[in-house]
Design a protein around this motif. Structure first.
Motif, mmCIF file in Angstrom:
data_model
loop_
_atom_site.group_PDB
_atom_site.id
_atom_site.type_symbol
_atom_site.label_atom_id
_atom_site.label_comp_id
_atom_site.label_asym_id
_atom_site.label_seq_id
_atom_site.Cartn_x
_atom_site.Cartn_y
_atom_site.Cartn_z
ATOM 1 N N THR A 33 0.855 -1.186 0.000
ATOM 2 C CA THR A 33 0.000 0.000 0.000
ATOM 3 C C THR A 33 0.890 1.236 0.000
ATOM 4 O O THR A 33 1.781 1.350 0.846
ATOM 5 C CB THR A 33 -0.913 0.031 1.243
ATOM 6 O OG1 THR A 33 -1.809 -1.076 1.194
ATOM 7 C CG2 THR A 33 -1.710 1.326 1.302
ATOM 8 N N ALA A 34 0.689 2.125 -0.947
ATOM 9 C CA ALA A 34 1.462 3.365 -1.019
ATOM 10 C C ALA A 34 0.667 4.485 -0.346
ATOM 11 O O ALA A 34 -0.467 4.776 -0.746
ATOM 12 C CB ALA A 34 1.758 3.734 -2.468
ATOM 13 N N SER A 47 -0.896 -3.363 -9.104
ATOM 14 C CA SER A 47 -0.977 -4.212 -7.907
ATOM 15 C C SER A 47 -0.833 -3.437 -6.605
ATOM 16 O O SER A 47 -1.041 -3.984 -5.519
ATOM 17 C CB SER A 47 0.098 -5.300 -7.963
ATOM 18 O OG SER A 47 1.397 -4.712 -8.015
ATOM 19 N N VAL A 48 -0.465 -2.162 -6.692
ATOM 20 C CA VAL A 48 -0.258 -1.346 -5.491
ATOM 21 C C VAL A 48 -1.560 -0.661 -5.085
ATOM 22 O O VAL A 48 -2.190 0.031 -5.889
ATOM 23 C CB VAL A 48 0.825 -0.281 -5.740
ATOM 24 C CG1 VAL A 48 0.973 0.637 -4.519
ATOM 25 C CG2 VAL A 48 2.164 -0.949 -6.055
ATOM 26 N N ARG A 49 -1.954 -0.865 -3.839
ATOM 27 C CA ARG A 49 -3.107 -0.142 -3.301
ATOM 28 C C ARG A 49 -2.646 1.252 -2.893
ATOM 29 O O ARG A 49 -1.586 1.413 -2.284
ATOM 30 C CB ARG A 49 -3.662 -0.888 -2.085
ATOM 31 C CG ARG A 49 -4.780 -0.157 -1.358
ATOM 32 C CD ARG A 49 -5.336 -1.004 -0.216
ATOM 33 N NE ARG A 49 -6.229 -0.221 0.631
ATOM 34 C CZ ARG A 49 -5.851 0.404 1.746
ATOM 35 N NH1 ARG A 49 -4.590 0.336 2.152
ATOM 36 N NH2 ARG A 49 -6.720 1.083 2.457
ATOM 37 N N VAL A 50 -3.422 2.262 -3.234
ATOM 38 C CA VAL A 50 -3.067 3.645 -2.912
ATOM 39 C C VAL A 50 -3.976 4.155 -1.804
ATOM 40 O O VAL A 50 -5.203 4.030 -1.885
ATOM 41 C CB VAL A 50 -3.185 4.551 -4.154
ATOM 42 C CG1 VAL A 50 -2.860 6.002 -3.787
ATOM 43 C CG2 VAL A 50 -2.246 4.056 -5.256
ATOM 44 N N ALA A 51 -3.367 4.717 -0.758
ATOM 45 C CA ALA A 51 -4.133 5.229 0.377
ATOM 46 C C ALA A 51 -3.771 6.701 0.602
ATOM 47 O O ALA A 51 -2.705 7.004 1.152
ATOM 48 C CB ALA A 51 -3.843 4.421 1.634
ATOM 49 N N PRO A 52 -4.608 7.635 0.180
ATOM 50 C CA PRO A 52 -4.343 9.052 0.438
ATOM 51 C C PRO A 52 -4.411 9.328 1.941
ATOM 52 O O PRO A 52 -5.323 8.850 2.627
ATOM 53 C CB PRO A 52 -5.477 9.774 -0.304
ATOM 54 C CG PRO A 52 -5.981 8.776 -1.294
ATOM 55 C CD PRO A 52 -5.825 7.447 -0.626
ATOM 56 N N VAL A 53 -3.435 10.084 2.460
ATOM 57 C CA VAL A 53 -3.398 10.377 3.890
ATOM 58 C C VAL A 53 -3.047 11.843 4.123
ATOM 59 O O VAL A 53 -2.496 12.515 3.255
ATOM 60 C CB VAL A 53 -2.359 9.509 4.640
ATOM 61 C CG1 VAL A 53 -2.708 8.036 4.541
ATOM 62 C CG2 VAL A 53 -0.954 9.773 4.111
ATOM 63 N N ASP A 54 -3.355 12.273 5.318
ATOM 64 C CA ASP A 54 -2.910 13.579 5.804
ATOM 65 C C ASP A 54 -1.843 13.284 6.853
ATOM 66 O O ASP A 54 -2.149 12.747 7.925
ATOM 67 C CB ASP A 54 -4.091 14.336 6.419
ATOM 68 C CG ASP A 54 -3.693 15.687 7.014
ATOM 69 O OD1 ASP A 54 -2.474 16.007 7.029
ATOM 70 O OD2 ASP A 54 -4.591 16.407 7.484
ATOM 71 N N TYR A 55 -0.588 13.599 6.536
ATOM 72 C CA TYR A 55 0.509 13.270 7.440
ATOM 73 C C TYR A 55 0.484 14.071 8.739
ATOM 74 O O TYR A 55 1.253 13.793 9.653
ATOM 75 C CB TYR A 55 1.857 13.470 6.740
ATOM 76 C CG TYR A 55 2.238 12.323 5.827
ATOM 77 C CD1 TYR A 55 2.721 11.127 6.350
ATOM 78 C CD2 TYR A 55 2.105 12.427 4.448
ATOM 79 C CE1 TYR A 55 3.061 10.064 5.529
ATOM 80 C CE2 TYR A 55 2.442 11.369 3.611
ATOM 81 C CZ TYR A 55 2.917 10.194 4.156
ATOM 82 O OH TYR A 55 3.251 9.143 3.343
ATOM 83 N N ASP A 56 -0.421 15.055 8.820
ATOM 84 C CA ASP A 56 -0.569 15.827 10.054
ATOM 85 C C ASP A 56 -1.780 15.383 10.867
ATOM 86 O O ASP A 56 -2.106 16.003 11.880
ATOM 87 C CB ASP A 56 -0.695 17.320 9.727
ATOM 88 C CG ASP A 56 0.569 17.883 9.087
ATOM 89 O OD1 ASP A 56 1.662 17.602 9.610
ATOM 90 O OD2 ASP A 56 0.464 18.581 8.057
ATOM 91 N N SER A 57 -2.444 14.307 10.417
ATOM 92 C CA SER A 57 -3.640 13.820 11.102
ATOM 93 C C SER A 57 -3.419 12.401 11.603
ATOM 94 O O SER A 57 -3.270 11.459 10.812
ATOM 95 C CB SER A 57 -4.842 13.849 10.150
ATOM 96 O OG SER A 57 -5.920 13.080 10.665
ATOM 97 N N LEU A 58 -3.416 12.227 12.914
ATOM 98 C CA LEU A 58 -3.252 10.895 13.491
ATOM 99 C C LEU A 58 -4.388 9.984 13.051
ATOM 100 O O LEU A 58 -4.167 8.816 12.695
ATOM 101 C CB LEU A 58 -3.207 10.993 15.020
ATOM 102 C CG LEU A 58 -3.039 9.670 15.775
ATOM 103 C CD1 LEU A 58 -1.729 8.995 15.413
ATOM 104 C CD2 LEU A 58 -3.126 9.911 17.288
ATOM 105 N N GLU A 59 -5.600 10.500 13.052
ATOM 106 C CA GLU A 59 -6.762 9.699 12.660
ATOM 107 C C GLU A 59 -6.623 9.185 11.230
ATOM 108 O O GLU A 59 -6.894 8.011 10.938
ATOM 109 C CB GLU A 59 -8.038 10.530 12.793
ATOM 110 C CG GLU A 59 -9.303 9.776 12.435
ATOM 111 C CD GLU A 59 -10.550 10.641 12.552
ATOM 112 O OE1 GLU A 59 -11.657 10.108 12.351
ATOM 113 O OE2 GLU A 59 -10.407 11.854 12.824
ATOM 114 N N SER A 60 -6.172 10.056 10.323
ATOM 115 C CA SER A 60 -6.000 9.667 8.925
ATOM 116 C C SER A 60 -4.958 8.565 8.791
ATOM 117 O O SER A 60 -5.167 7.583 8.070
ATOM 118 C CB SER A 60 -5.580 10.891 8.092
ATOM 119 O OG SER A 60 -5.211 10.508 6.780
#
Length: 302
Positions: A33-34, A47-60
């Motif tokens: 997962t990227a 084959s790579v799952r993509v997960a958008p995140v907010d690196y400033d959000s613990l919940e994300s």
């Protein structure tokens, strides 16, 4: 087996090192997962799952890491401090192994660890040590992968030898031995760590493609360019450090003027642990380069 790692999240998969590690993880059969910043336009293999995140959000981050066995971080230097929240998220999400974005100089060596350029890396190491010490069985553990400077990248951009300009900078004469590793080998080392989780638990592993000197690389560079003229200069690490500390003491220091000088000191200065006299190559399935293979890598950038 209970400790088997199959699902791996990678943070920073699009930088200098990330793609090489991603390639090796996929080749080894891991489910990858990227983690990407929201709005990112980077593309990955199907084959790579993509997960958008907010690196400033613990919940994300916790949401993205649930169900992952391991996190491999290759976040760039400017974003290293964001790993502290990533470590917390990994612990909360039940991740079992964290490999921080440390690849490079021997940052567990006291003299190197004291250099300001490595403050964020050392802070992440300490955070991982604390989480690992407090973890229940099967909880978060870590491995710090130390590789020395990136050999192929360092030739490409002129950090270890400016093959393109036919110019060699020989720090303190260029005779000190240092460990160095190519990007694909670093990827294979990460795979080795994930396949040997018990043997690599909560410690640093040392890998290199070769241990060499700047002067030896200089000779290989000249051999790769017969009949061409090279220039060389000798630079004292003591002067590099003096310049770096002077810049750092300014009211508004410019990282571009001091960070790389500290890097050079850690690699080519005396007593920074840059030569890995004992490595984990055998454990991780890494073979050292032959002289012919090293010559071929230098020639590739000539």
């Amino acid at each position: 087996m209970a400790c088997e790692i199959t699902k791996v999240a990678i943070a920073g998969a699009t930088g200098n090192l990330g793609p090489a590690i991603l390639e090796q993880l996929l080749a080894a059969g891991f489910e990858v997962t990227a983690l990407t910043r929201a709005g990112s336009t980077h593309t990955f293999p199907a084959s790579v799952r993509v997960a958008p995140v907010d690196y400033d959000s613990l919940e994300s981050l916790v949401s993205a890491l649930r169900g992952q066995d391991a996190v491999v971080s290759t976040l760039a230097s400017a974003a290293l401090a964001k790993q502290l929240l990533l470590v917390e998220a990994a612990a909360q999400a039940g991740v079992r192994r964290f490999i921080p974005s440390d690849f490079g100089s021997n940052t567990v060596h006291p003299k190197a660890a004291a250099l300001p350029a490595y403050a964020d890396k050392v802070a992440v190491q300490r955070a991982l040590q604390e989480k690992a010490a407090a973890a229940q069985p099967g909880g978060l553990s870590y491995t710090v992968v130390l590789t020395g400077p990136f050999l192929d990248w360092g030739l490409k951009v002129g950090f270890v030898l400016d093959v393109g300009r036919r110019h060699a900078v020989l720090y303190d004469g260029g005779e000190r031995v240092f460990s160095t590793t190519t990007l694909p080998t670093i990827g294979r080392a990460v795979v080795g760590v994930l396949r040997k989780p018990e043997e690599t638990r909560n410690r640093a592993v040392y890998v290199h493609d070769t241990a060499t000197t700047l002067r030896a690389l200089y000779e290989l560079g000249k051999k790769a360019t017969p009949g061409e003229t090279w220039t060389e200069e000798v630079v004292r690490i003591e002067d590099e450090l003096a310049d770096a500390w002077a810049e750092l003491k300014k009211e508004q220091p410019d990282p571009a003027k001091f960070v790389v000088k500290f890097y050079r000191a850690a690699v080519w200065g005396e007593g920074y642990g840059a030569h890995f006299e004992t490595t984990d190559n055998e454990l991780l399935g890494i073979k050292e380069l032959t002289e012919e293979e090293l010559q071929a890598i230098v020639s590739r950038y000539a």
